[in-house]
Design an enzyme around this catalytic site. Structure first.
Site, PDB file in Angstrom:
ATOM      1  N   GLU A  42      -1.159  -9.629  11.089  1.00 30.37           N
ATOM      2  CA  GLU A  42      -1.261  -8.553  12.211  1.00 30.37           C
ATOM      3  C   GLU A  42      -1.014  -7.283  11.584  1.00 30.37           C
ATOM      4  O   GLU A  42      -0.088  -6.910  11.132  1.00 30.37           O
ATOM      5  CB  GLU A  42       0.013  -8.751  13.268  1.00 30.37           C
ATOM      6  CG  GLU A  42      -0.020  -7.638  14.349  1.00 30.37           C
ATOM      7  CD  GLU A  42       1.446  -7.633  15.198  1.00 30.37           C
ATOM      8  OE1 GLU A  42       1.970  -8.709  15.412  1.00 30.37           O
ATOM      9  OE2 GLU A  42       1.796  -6.799  15.605  1.00 30.37           O
ATOM     10  N   ARG A  46      -0.829   1.546  12.477  1.00 29.36           N
ATOM     11  CA  ARG A  46       0.238   2.743  12.392  1.00 29.36           C
ATOM     12  C   ARG A  46      -0.119   3.601  11.048  1.00 29.36           C
ATOM     13  O   ARG A  46       0.714   4.401  10.852  1.00 29.36           O
ATOM     14  CB  ARG A  46       1.689   2.293  12.221  1.00 29.36           C
ATOM     15  CG  ARG A  46       2.338   1.360  13.397  1.00 29.36           C
ATOM     16  CD  ARG A  46       3.469   0.847  12.892  1.00 29.36           C
ATOM     17  NE  ARG A  46       3.892  -0.289  13.762  1.00 29.36           N
ATOM     18  CZ  ARG A  46       4.766  -1.254  13.684  1.00 29.36           C
ATOM     19  NH1 ARG A  46       5.661  -1.232  12.519  1.00 29.36           N
ATOM     20  NH2 ARG A  46       4.971  -2.074  14.441  1.00 29.36           N
ATOM     21  N   THR A  70       0.455  -2.806  17.250  1.00 29.38           N
ATOM     22  CA  THR A  70       0.758  -1.675  17.544  1.00 29.38           C
ATOM     23  C   THR A  70      -0.593  -0.863  18.506  1.00 29.38           C
ATOM     24  O   THR A  70      -0.891   0.264  18.203  1.00 29.38           O
ATOM     25  CB  THR A  70       1.225  -0.574  16.522  1.00 29.38           C
ATOM     26  OG1 THR A  70       2.121  -1.406  15.658  1.00 29.38           O
ATOM     27  CG2 THR A  70       2.002   0.609  16.966  1.00 29.38           C
ATOM     28  N   LYS A 130       5.207 -10.830  24.103  1.00 27.94           N
ATOM     29  CA  LYS A 130       5.848 -10.426  22.898  1.00 27.94           C
ATOM     30  C   LYS A 130       7.334  -9.913  23.387  1.00 27.94           C
ATOM     31  O   LYS A 130       7.530  -9.264  24.531  1.00 27.94           O
ATOM     32  CB  LYS A 130       4.983  -9.133  22.235  1.00 27.94           C
ATOM     33  CG  LYS A 130       5.737  -8.650  21.309  1.00 27.94           C
ATOM     34  CD  LYS A 130       5.026  -7.851  20.152  1.00 27.94           C
ATOM     35  CE  LYS A 130       5.765  -6.750  19.475  1.00 27.94           C
ATOM     36  NZ  LYS A 130       5.253  -6.565  17.892  1.00 27.94           N
TER      37      LYS A 130
END
Ligand code: 3PG
Length: 214
Positions: A42, A46, A70, A130
């Site tokens: 993943e 960022r 994100t 999540k």
């Protein structure tokens, strides 16, 4: 499609969460994780290198399932999928991302840590959610308490999960898989410590193997 990737999350057991500062590191880190037994990454959006990193892993290491983390808006979701992301992860219940992903049959994992957020997720068609940041929010105790009214929901907790508490998480029936950055921390990637990444991924994989009866 979503269910196939979600099955892979379960089988592999851990989703390594990556922060990659240089796209030149993307392929070696994916290869190291895979060599350690975790053929999944993943890549969090960022860093400036994230989209290019996804692109390189998708092109050069097709045996690794690459996704974007994100993801907080639809434009990012589209950019990540254009680059080759096979799944999307959002830290919270980003409704526009979820709606777009469901419509386009992209597996999506969105964060939900309150009953209201879980119900929002269910209304959008999600039953795998999540749970972030897990340890800060009470870890397994919190997951158990919040799961009781929602028997149809399973979670992928992230945040504070390490080799030391991995088995405890995997043992819980509501936990589908976990996410974490400890196998390939930002500094380990930036410093090119790929042998170490492979070794730490391998240690994690050993723990998982006991639960997946390999
Ligand atoms: C995430 O984005 O899921 C977290 O950064 C992962 O948490 P960890 O760094 O505590 O593993």
């Amino acid at each position: 499609m979503a269910s196939l990737i979600f099955d892979r999350f379960h089988t592999i057991g851990i989703i390594p969460v990556l922060e990659i500062d240089s796209a030149a590191r993307a392929v070696p880190v994916a290869e190291a994780l895979s060599a350690g037994g975790l053929p999944i990454a993943e890549v969090t959006l960022r860093t400036d290198a994230a989209i290019e990193s996804i692109h390189r892993i998708a092109d050069d290491v097709p045996s690794v399932i690459v996704g974007a983390g994100t993801v907080i808006n639809r434009d990012q979701a589209k950019a990540a999928c254009d680059a080759g992301a096979q799944f999307l992860v959002s830290p919270g219940m980003a409704e526009d991302v979820v709606i777009w992903a469901v419509k386009n049959q992209i597996p999506v994992l969105a964060g939900a840590v309150t009953p209201t957020e879980i119900m929002r997720g269910l209304n959008l068609g999600l039953t795998l959610l999540k749970f972030f940041p897990s340890e800060t929010l009470g870890g397994l105790k919190a997951i158990k308490a919040i799961s009781d009214p929602f028997p149809q929901v399973r979670f992928i907790p992230t945040g504070g999960i390490r080799l030391e508490n991995l088995a405890e998480y995997l043992r819980m029936e509501k936990v589908h898989a976990v996410g974490g950055s400890w196998m390939a921390k930002r500094s380990m990637i930036a410093e090119g410590r790929f042998n170490e990444i492979q070794r730490v991924a391998g240690e994690a994989r050993q723990v998982i193997a006991e639960f997946r009866q390999e």
